[in-house]
Design an enzyme around this catalytic site. Sequence first.
Site: not given
Ligand code: GLA
Length: 394
Positions: A128-129, A36-38, A176, A131
Amino acid sequence: MLSFDMGQLKQQFEEVFAASTDRAFFAPGRINLIGEHTDYNGGHVFPCAITFGTYGLVKKREDDLIRVYSRNFEDVGIVSFPVTDETYEASHDWANYVKGVVTLLRQDGHDIRGFDFLLAGNIPNGAGLSSSASLELVTAFMLNEVYGLGLERIDLVRLGQKVENTFIGVNSGIMDQFAIGMGKAGHAMLLDCETLHHDYAPILLDGYDIVIMNTNKRRELADSKYNERRRECDTALGLIQPKVEVESLGQLSLKIFEQVALDLPETLRKRARHAVSENERTKLAYTALQEGRLEAFGELMNASHASLRDDYEVTGLELDTLVAAAQGCEGVIGARMTGAGFGGCAIAIVRQTDTSAMIEQTSAKYEETIGYASTCYVASVGDGVRELVEEEVK
Ligand code: GLA
């Protein structure tokens, strides 16, 4: 199985647009197992597409008008704009994603004309899925097919990210759109966000469920601290670069990072440490899952959540409550927030025989602490964006 009755959607299309449609498309949402956030730090992510998603029914028009309608935002009604309209308009709400895709394609020289487009989705909005990436991809994929643009999936993935970055104003990474564009049923993908090299990994979770737990705390990335976190990482990288030759935080091992980051301001050091440690965890988790070492996988998930809570500070009371409650339940091998954070969803890997009890206990604990209910679903991992076949559209 589709989540909507296509006959009903076709009928609604006729009612809304006074025209008939025979082509329908689907783009999934995604969960991220770990990493996450990588993505915007040049690291690895390990997401998969889910079977919740966005359906889009379309009919080309003879003129240059675009008309869009979403069952999820019926109060917004039909939004109409000419293909040449390139402006983000707040009152157009969700339709800006469609407009962004059209605008960028046209700027790339593609000849897009008018169309009517009806959308229906079952990804909880703001959870956070993804959409929004799902909406970008269903639009881009549809236009590529309907107008024969000849673009590859990876082009559509990049386009979706560019819409997010330049049209919507969220400086997100590529995870995503990649998961949604390239997903494969039953598989997660380990993606190196710097090179886009990816390996599909069968999700070997026999006897286990992936449970999605929605805090029902909504958040919009545009006004969250998402862009701020990204800037903090960039600043930290800039301060480290004179000491070690790297182009991104993703190229650093935790060991080297600890040596070169000693004198970074505390907050920046924590942010960057998360990016570096999470990248290492993600690679380890991929191997653990492949080798069937589920306990190790679960521990890495738990450690990921702790790092997102303590170093990256993107969890908050709702996610922390939900994750801690899940982690305390019988049969749970690991739990963590998924996606950007600041609310939204968490996931847990749970022994199937314990899933119902786990959902019950976690939900009760959450409601007692937070004052409103969470929602839990058992995830199924599906394919990436596609056109529905004739049989499905009937
Ligand atoms: C959101 C962003 C992704 C990613 C995540 C965190 O979903 O759209 O690019 O940075 O946060 O991992």
